[in-house]
Each structure stands twice: as structure tokens, then as C-alpha cells.
Design an enzyme around this catalytic site. Structure first.
Site, PDB file in Angstrom:
ATOM      1  N   MET A  41       0.846  -1.203   0.000  1.00 51.52           N
ATOM      2  CA  MET A  41       0.000   0.000   0.000  1.00 51.52           C
ATOM      3  C   MET A  41       0.877   1.247   0.000  1.00 51.52           C
ATOM      4  SD  MET A  41      -3.504  -0.847   1.917  1.00 51.52           S
ATOM      5  CE  MET A  41      -2.994  -0.601   3.599  1.00 51.52           C
ATOM      6  N   HIS A  45       8.903   1.277   3.370  1.00 52.23           N
ATOM      7  CA  HIS A  45       9.996   1.308   4.354  1.00 52.23           C
ATOM      8  C   HIS A  45      10.892   0.106   4.098  1.00 52.23           C
ATOM      9  CE1 HIS A  45       7.615  -1.808   6.286  1.00 52.23           C
ATOM     10  NE2 HIS A  45       6.595  -0.965   6.414  1.00 52.23           N
ATOM     11  N   HIS A  48       9.292  -3.347   3.475  1.00 50.76           N
ATOM     12  CA  HIS A  48       8.821  -3.582   2.101  1.00 50.76           C
ATOM     13  C   HIS A  48      10.013  -3.884   1.188  1.00 50.76           C
ATOM     14  CE1 HIS A  48       5.503  -0.651   3.411  1.00 50.76           C
ATOM     15  NE2 HIS A  48       4.826  -1.724   3.065  1.00 50.76           N
ATOM     16  N   GLU A 159       5.714 -11.847   6.820  1.00 47.93           N
ATOM     17  CA  GLU A 159       5.220 -12.537   8.017  1.00 47.93           C
ATOM     18  C   GLU A 159       4.729 -11.538   9.064  1.00 47.93           C
ATOM     19  OE1 GLU A 159       8.427 -15.038   9.278  1.00 47.93           O
ATOM     20  OE2 GLU A 159       7.731 -16.712   8.035  1.00 47.93           O
ATOM     21  N   LYS A 160       5.080 -10.276   8.899  1.00 49.15           N
ATOM     22  CA  LYS A 160       4.557  -9.226   9.789  1.00 49.15           C
ATOM     23  C   LYS A 160       3.030  -9.324   9.846  1.00 49.15           C
ATOM     24  CE  LYS A 160       3.725  -4.733  11.068  1.00 49.15           C
ATOM     25  NZ  LYS A 160       2.555  -4.388  10.314  1.00 49.15           N
ATOM     26  N   GLN A 164      -2.682 -12.591   7.315  1.00 57.93           N
ATOM     27  CA  GLN A 164      -2.900 -12.256   5.898  1.00 57.93           C
ATOM     28  C   GLN A 164      -2.186 -13.267   4.994  1.00 57.93           C
ATOM     29  OE1 GLN A 164      -2.709  -8.073   4.394  1.00 57.93           O
ATOM     30  NE2 GLN A 164      -0.692  -8.693   3.715  1.00 57.93           N
ATOM     31  N   SER A 196       6.478  -0.471  10.082  1.00 60.41           N
ATOM     32  CA  SER A 196       5.125  -0.368   9.539  1.00 60.41           C
ATOM     33  C   SER A 196       4.918   1.050   9.030  1.00 60.41           C
ATOM     34  CB  SER A 196       4.105  -0.680  10.642  1.00 60.41           C
ATOM     35  OG  SER A 196       2.821  -0.222  10.251  1.00 60.41           O
ATOM     36  N   ARG A 198       2.397   2.670   9.364  1.00 64.30           N
ATOM     37  CA  ARG A 198       1.602   3.386  10.371  1.00 64.30           C
ATOM     38  C   ARG A 198       2.449   3.873  11.547  1.00 64.30           C
ATOM     39  NH1 ARG A 198      -2.762  -0.490   8.849  1.00 64.30           N
ATOM     40  NH2 ARG A 198      -4.515   0.762   8.112  1.00 64.30           N
TER      41      ARG A 198
HETATM   42  P1  AMP Z   1       1.461  -2.974   3.473  1.00 62.51           P
HETATM   43  O1  AMP Z   1       2.002  -1.910   2.586  1.00 62.51           O
HETATM   44  O2  AMP Z   1       1.479  -2.624   4.921  1.00 62.51           O
HETATM   45  O3  AMP Z   1       0.129  -3.503   2.982  1.00 62.51           O
HETATM   46  O4  AMP Z   1       2.466  -4.204   3.351  1.00 62.51           O
HETATM   47  C1  AMP Z   1       2.836  -4.738   2.126  1.00 62.51           C
HETATM   48  C2  AMP Z   1       3.639  -5.996   2.356  1.00 62.51           C
HETATM   49  O5  AMP Z   1       4.800  -5.694   3.132  1.00 62.51           O
HETATM   50  C3  AMP Z   1       2.869  -7.072   3.130  1.00 62.51           C
HETATM   51  O6  AMP Z   1       3.184  -8.356   2.597  1.00 62.51           O
HETATM   52  C4  AMP Z   1       3.405  -6.914   4.534  1.00 62.51           C
HETATM   53  O7  AMP Z   1       3.314  -8.087   5.307  1.00 62.51           O
HETATM   54  C5  AMP Z   1       4.853  -6.551   4.256  1.00 62.51           C
HETATM   55  N1  AMP Z   1       5.476  -5.869   5.382  1.00 62.51           N
HETATM   56  C6  AMP Z   1       4.972  -4.817   6.088  1.00 62.51           C
HETATM   57  N2  AMP Z   1       5.804  -4.506   7.105  1.00 62.51           N
HETATM   58  C7  AMP Z   1       6.850  -5.359   7.036  1.00 62.51           C
HETATM   59  C8  AMP Z   1       8.035  -5.538   7.816  1.00 62.51           C
HETATM   60  N3  AMP Z   1       8.309  -4.783   8.871  1.00 62.51           N
HETATM   61  N4  AMP Z   1       8.902  -6.516   7.447  1.00 62.51           N
HETATM   62  C9  AMP Z   1       8.630  -7.309   6.372  1.00 62.51           C
HETATM   63  N5  AMP Z   1       7.531  -7.196   5.607  1.00 62.51           N
HETATM   64  C10 AMP Z   1       6.648  -6.235   5.936  1.00 62.51           C
END
Ligand code: AMP
Length: 292
Positions: A41, A45, A48, A159-160, A164, A196, A198
Site C-alpha cells: 500500500m 519502508h 517492504h 510474516e509481519k 494475511q 510499519s 503506520r
Molecule cells: P502494506 O504496505 O502494509 O500492505 O504491506 C505490504 C507488504 O509488506 C505485506 O506483505 C506486509 O506483510 C509486508 N510488510 C509490512 N511490514 C513489514 C516488515 N516490517 N517486514 C517485512 N515485511 C513487511
């Protein structure tokens, strides 16, 4: 063949339509190249980017989607304020040599007459699914669309967001989507806080409290691993989080890593994972750890 240097800002192709995406991926597939996808999304960071690196290590070309999926936000959630930084995301994606950023607008993903949803039963009933009723329907719907639009050989998920990951593994199996799902480990800040998008919502005090989530879960995981009863360890961890300054805890539970069935309340020796969601500064943080 040498790869482009990490400073090459021209490497990344930006595509905003599914036809443009398909055309580019078709060229790669016809050339016999293996394609990986990393759905995000945005507000990228290091967590990602670690997934992009993992994708790059397992495929020839990497597509990263950047789409803030309105369907997975509840009416009182943070869709309007969710961090967005498309320019910054492009720069970061170039540094890890992602090949294509797919950044569709909402109408490209959900045209006005869009009326289909994908729902995965069972694994969505617990944990985040129990407190965010529309979340996994929204996630399953958008991930199905993104996978079918891209048709990658592999897709990487963190895995965070462990639940999901379970939901997505189940949906690609149930819907016969021909893609291998590759999990990536959680990247953390120095105090253990899972990275994150957030985390930018946190005040300085909230940020200090936030680091406790991982440390407390780590303590509980190790106690359970060493024979402590699950119920006792979880109760203690719950109280420690409140004492540390968390405002509310949505859940703190130990579950089977495959089917997410509850484990405990006594001591356990089967494979297990500990999961928690807790609020600080009106920000909901989640984390999970392998126990054994
Ligand atoms: P998001 O943008 O939050 O929807 O996350 C996109 C992808 O990045 C998802 O597969 C999350 O699980 C992964 N992700 C988010 N935070 C982390 C993190 N700290 N370490 C590894 N993967 C992450």
C-alpha cells in the site's frame, strides 16, 4: 550480464493501467523470464524493500504494486490519513532495482460497476478478522485482482501480517491461482518494533511504548517454549503491555501456525506462534512471533 547500478533512476518502469501491466509482463514471460510480485500500500519502508530484495533473489523481474486498497478499511479507520508518498516510493524502489511499479488509481481497480468480492472462511474468523470484520474480504479481493492482473510466477508477502499470509495461501490454493507464495521475515527497528507505514502516527512517547510489544511477546514466547502454561504467559504479557502504557489490547493469543486454531491454556509442545494487536496513540500495532 551486469545489473544496473543502484543509483540508476531510470530503471523503474511506472505503469498505471492493467493493460499496460499485462503488456509488459507478457513481454517478460515470452522472453522466458520469471516474474515476482510484491503487493503493497506504499509509504514504503525497509520492511517492504526487504521483500523486493527477496523477490529479486528468486525471479528475473519484480513488479511492486502500490495501491491503498479502500476495500480493506472500515468506516472508522484511517483510509483518508493513510500515509502516501509516491515520489519517495519510486526513489526507494529504484535503489533496490525493482523493475516495475504498478500504481493504479481506484477506478482502475474498482470500476463503478464492480460487484464481486472474495471471501476466505475459517482463518479469517479469528485475530484481526474478529475485530476488523471487512478487512480480510478487502484484502482477499484486491490480492486476487492484483495476482490475476499481473500473473506472476511468485508473490512475496511479509510474516509481519502473518494471518494475511495464511489467508492468501488459502485463496490461491482454493481458486487455483498458479502462483507460489513466498513469505518474508519481519524487519524491525532497533528496539524490536516491527516496521510499519503506520509507525509515523506515533508520538515520541508512543514510539517508546510501542517497542515493548515485541519485547513482551518475546518474553512470553520464550516462557511458553520453556514449559510455561499458555494461559498464564498470555495473561502476564497482557498485563505487562497495559503497565507499559498501551491503551487497549485487541488480542494476545497463541495459535497453530498453519490453521490458526487456538492452543493452550496449558503447556504445549506442538508448533505454535504468538500473536498480538495493541493500541497506543490511537494507532493499532500488530506483531507475531514463532514460538517453536
Ligand atoms: P502494506 O504496505 O502494509 O500492505 O504491506 C505490504 C507488504 O509488506 C505485506 O506483505 C506486509 O506483510 C509486508 N510488510 C509490512 N511490514 C513489514 C516488515 N516490517 N517486514 C517485512 N515485511 C513487511
Amino acid at each position: 550480464m551486469g545489473k544496473s547500478p543502484s543509483t540508476d533512476t531510470d530503471h523503474l518502469i511506472v505503469v498505471r493501467t492493467k493493460t499496460g501491466l499485462r503488456a509488459r509482463v507478457d513481454i517478460w514471460r515470452q522472453a522466458g523470464l520469471k516474474v515476482a510480485m510484491v503487493p503493497t500500500m506504499g509509504a514504503l519502508h525497509e520492511g517492504h524493500l526487504s521483500l523486493v530484495k527477496l523477490a529479486k533473489a528468486n525471479a528475473d523481474k519484480v513488479v511492486v504494486s502500490v495501491f491503498v486498497n479502500n476495500k480493506q478499511f472500515g468506516p472508522s479507520e484511517d483510509l483518508a490519513t493513510y500515509p502516501r508518498d509516491e515520489q519517495g516510493d519510486m526513489v526507494k524502489l529504484n535503489t533496490v532495482e525493482a523493475d516495475l511499479m504498478y500504481a493504479p488509481d481506484r477506478g482502475e481497480v474498482y470500476p463503478e460497476t464492480f460487484s464481486t468480492s472474495v471471501n476466505v472462511d475459517g482463518v479469517t474468523d479469528v485475530l484481526c478478522g474478529a475485530v476488523r470484520p471487512q478487512f480480510f474480504g478487502g484484502v482477499a479481493t484486491v490480492v486476487t485482482k492484483l495476482l490475476l492482473q499481473t500473473l506472476p510466477d511468485i508473490a512475496v508477502f511479509g510474516e509481519k501480517d502473518y494471518q494475511q499470509l495464511c489467508v492468501i495461501k488459502r485463496l490461491v490454493r482454493d481458486l487455483d491461482i498458479p502462483v507460489d507464495i513466498l513469505p518474508g521475515p519481519t524487519l524491525r527497528e532497533h528496539d524490536g518494533l516491527a516496521m510499519s507505514s503506520r509507525n509515523v502516527y506515533l508520538s515520541d512517547t508512543g514510539r517508546m511504548i510501542a517497542g515493548q510489544l515485541n519485547q513482551v511477546l518475546r518474553g512470553a514466547a520464550s516462557a511458553i517454549h520453556n514449559g510455561e502454561a499458555v494461559g498464564t504467559a498470555c495473561d502476564q504479557a497482557w498485563q505487562t503491555l497495559l503497565d507499559a502504557g498501551f491503551d487497549t489490547i485487541d488480542y494476545l493469543e497463541v495459535r497453530d501456525p498453519e490453521n490458526l486454531n487456538a492452543l493452550g491454556p496449558g503447556p504445549i509442545d506442538e508448533p505454535a506462534r504468538i500473536f498480538a494487536a495493541a493500541w497506543v496513540d490511537k494507532t493499532r500495532l500488530i506483531d507475531n512471533l514463532h514460538i517453536q
